[in-house]
Write an enzyme that holds these catalytic residues in place. Structure first.
Site, PDB file in Angstrom:
ATOM      1  N   ASP A  19       2.450   0.725 -10.404  1.00 37.95           N
ATOM      2  CA  ASP A  19       3.243   0.130  -9.339  1.00 37.95           C
ATOM      3  C   ASP A  19       2.602  -1.193  -8.929  1.00 37.95           C
ATOM      4  OD1 ASP A  19       4.626  -0.533  -7.083  1.00 37.95           O
ATOM      5  OD2 ASP A  19       4.149   1.277  -5.963  1.00 37.95           O
ATOM      6  N   GLU A  58       4.968   4.123   9.663  1.00 35.45           N
ATOM      7  CA  GLU A  58       5.703   4.405   8.436  1.00 35.45           C
ATOM      8  C   GLU A  58       5.200   5.693   7.799  1.00 35.45           C
ATOM      9  OE1 GLU A  58       5.840   2.852   3.874  1.00 35.45           O
ATOM     10  OE2 GLU A  58       5.794   1.270   5.413  1.00 35.45           O
TER      11      GLU A  58
END
Length: 345
Positions: free
Chosen positions: A57, A259
């Site tokens: 990623d 988050e």
């Protein structure tokens, strides 16, 4: 250090023994609920992958992966994963997972360029999950339905923690609110993206911010996203761009938004090519992962990551992620945390 939040009068509600017990209970309970809710099978995941395959990623595209040479492979370079966003999709194809089902795994990563504070550590642990979908599922309606199911599992976990430790009181709202990042900008045009998240989370308690990765009307992104996993450019049935987003809550312990998950419907061939062009990353088309996708060998999917230490931090009402996980912290941060009643593991 400048980003360290020191809540006035903070005192942990659980001692170290209770905290360690709580971490195990929360992790066991939540992952079983997540797997049942989304019909996911657990799989084993790598800690590192070979460099140059396009599997790791790239996050915002600037973070440096931790690399090391492999002696038995002629000193070929391996990279410690940042997350498993692309690896999971390859695994769905390898296991021949059918639409409506998926996989999840324990993801452990090292992010050496992370700016350390109450929420961010060099060590990242999360439940990475990915599920196969159909072409008809690539809608905001489907995405929001999955978000609601994940949020339901989070609230059940909160109930468990508060039942087992009565000193903990639930604070999550019953429902999660949905808003597109452009609408959020229109609502708070004079605030930064982080300030907008604080404002909307304080108002609703739990929010899913949609369409993260593409530029908004002010010419800026709400937040960065790599161009080759989440689809942030397809115009959905609501007329807005993006089939992804973040699950955020208002966290009263720190007095800020928090988050818990980044997730979304993944790129198909068309959106991959479009997003690589937008970001000037067309050279990635030649990489292994991208070739598999462009040649139709990978299924359509939805997926994301849910922070394990972060979820435990919220469920156990901790003020610093270092109260949940063992990592490396600057000595002045350790000292400041100790003085503020936040004992780091």
């Amino acid at each position: 250090m400048s980003q360290l939040i020191k809540p006035a009068g903070y005192k942990p509600l659980l001692d170290m023994r209770q905290t360690e017990q709580g971490i195990k209970q929360i992790k066991d309970f939540f992952q079983q609920n997540l797997a049942t809710e989304l019909r996911l099978r657990r799989v084993t995941a790598p800690l590192f992958v070979l460099k140059g395959l396009g599997i790791n990623d790239d996050l915002n595209g600037v973070e440096r992966p931790v690399t090391f040479p492999i002696k038995d492979l002629g000193d070929a370079q391996a990279e410690v994963v940042h997350s498993l966003a692309k690896w999971k999709r390859l695994t769905l194809a390898e296991y021949e997972i059918q639409p409506g089902y998926g996989i999840y795994t324990d993801m452990n990563a090292i992010r050496a360029d992370e700016e350390l504070d109450n929420l961010h550590s060099l060590y990242v642990d999360q439940w990475d999950w990915e599920a196969v979908i159909t072409r008809e599922d690539r809608t905001i309606h489907f995405l929001e339905d999955v978000v609601r199911r994940i949020y339901a599992a989070i609230r059940r976990t909160e109930y468990l923690a508060c039942e087992f430790y009565p000193q903990l009181k639930p604070f999550l709202p019953e429902e999660i609110h949905f808003i597109h990042s452009q609408d959020l900008l229109d609502m708070y045009p004079n605030l930064t993206p982080h300030e907008r998240e604080d404002a909307i989370c304080k108002k609703y308690g739990a929010v899913f911010v949609e369409g993260i990765g593409g530029k908004l009307s002010d010419g800026k992104k709400h937040d960065g996203r790599a161009p080759d996993y989440d689809d942030w450019s397809t115009v959905a049935e609501n007329g807005k761009a993006g089939l992804n987003g973040d699950i955020l809550i208002w966290y009263p312990v720190l007095g800020r938004s928090f988050e818990l998950s980044s997730m979304g419907i993944r790129v198909d061939k068309e959106s991959l090519l479009r997003q690589l062009k937008i970001e000037g990353k067309e050279e990635r088309e030649k990489l292994y992962f991208h070739q598999q996708l462009l040649n139709g060998k990978l299924p359509l999917s939805i997926g994301g990551g849910i922070g394990q230490s972060r979820l435990c931090m919220v469920m156990l009402h901790k003020a610093h992620i270092g109260e949940i996980q063992a990592s490396i912290w600057p000595e002045d941060m350790r000292k400041a945390c100790e003085e503020a009643g936040m004992p780091l593991i």
